[in-house]
Every structure is written in structure tokens, then in C-alpha cells.
Design a protein around this motif. Structure first.
Motif: not given
Length: 127
Positions: A1-13
């Protein structure tokens, strides 16, 4: 996974009752610091299931605005036993799989006789 592209995290339960379902929208959500996110790419996901090993969670593309992502086709899915997990990541140089208004949802189905607790962490991009 390109570390220059990701910038958001979805976290849910979620707590899903026996024989219950839960739609998971990876497109539009509020992140852990209260920012509104509209994701454009999905890059990685971890799904953790708490429950008895005999109670399984099925994960597949939702029938409405489904995100096919790592499934071979829209009819495919995977069962995760209670206590188990699913982890998927795009390849090292991937910039992710498109997430948009018509490709955004996964469907979780509890195939067990008791409630399951499901925790999801997804790495996304809104760039």
C-alpha cells in the motif's frame, strides 16, 4: 500500500444480533477526531470478530452500492469465526481501490445463534 496516498482511517465497532446484518459504508463517515471524511480509495482493512468460534460473521459486497474490492465477484464472501479476523491490504505500490457513491458498502451478516461484536479498521484515502 502506498504510504504517500493514505490519509484517513475508518474505525468503528458494531454489535450484530443473531441472524442480523450491518451495512458498512466506507465512503462517507466521521473519523475519530470528528472530521467528516469522503473517501475516494480503499487500501487496507482489518475486521475482528468477538464471539464463540461456532458463531460466524459473513462479509461480502453489499447488494446496494456494493464495494467489490478484494472479492472475485459480487456474489463471493468470506466467513470469519468468532475470535477470528480478516486482514487485507493492497499491494506495496497500489494507490487503492476506488470508493465512490455506487461502490462503497460491505455487508456483514451474523450467521450465528448469539450476538457478535465486530471491530473494523480501514485505511483509506480522500486525496
Amino acid at each position: 500500500m502506498s504510504t504517500t496516498t493514505w490519509n484517513a482511517a475508518f474505525i468503528n465497532q458494531y454489535t450484530i444480533a443473531a441472524a442480523g446484518t450491518q451495512a458498512v459504508d466506507l465512503r462517507t463517515f466521521t473519523d475519530q477526531v470528528g472530521s467528516s471524511i469522503t473517501a475516494d480509495k480503499a487500501m487496507s482493512i482489518i475486521i475482528l470478530v468477538t464471539g464463540a468460534i461456532t458463531d460466524t460473521l459473513n462479509v461480502k459486497t453489499h447488494g446496494t452500492n456494493g464495494l467489490q474490492w478484494f472479492f472475485e465477484s459480487a456474489s463471493f464472501g468470506v466467513n470469519i469465526p468468532g475470535g477470528g479476523m480478516l486482514m487485507f491490504s493492497e499491494g506495496e505500490t497500489s494507490t487503492g481501490t476506488t470508493v465512490d457513491a455506487t461502490h462503497k458498502q460491505l455487508l456483514l451478516t451474523n450467521n450465528g445463534a448469539a450476538s457478535l461484536t465486530v471491530k473494523i479498521v480501514a485505511v483509506l484515502s480522500d486525496v
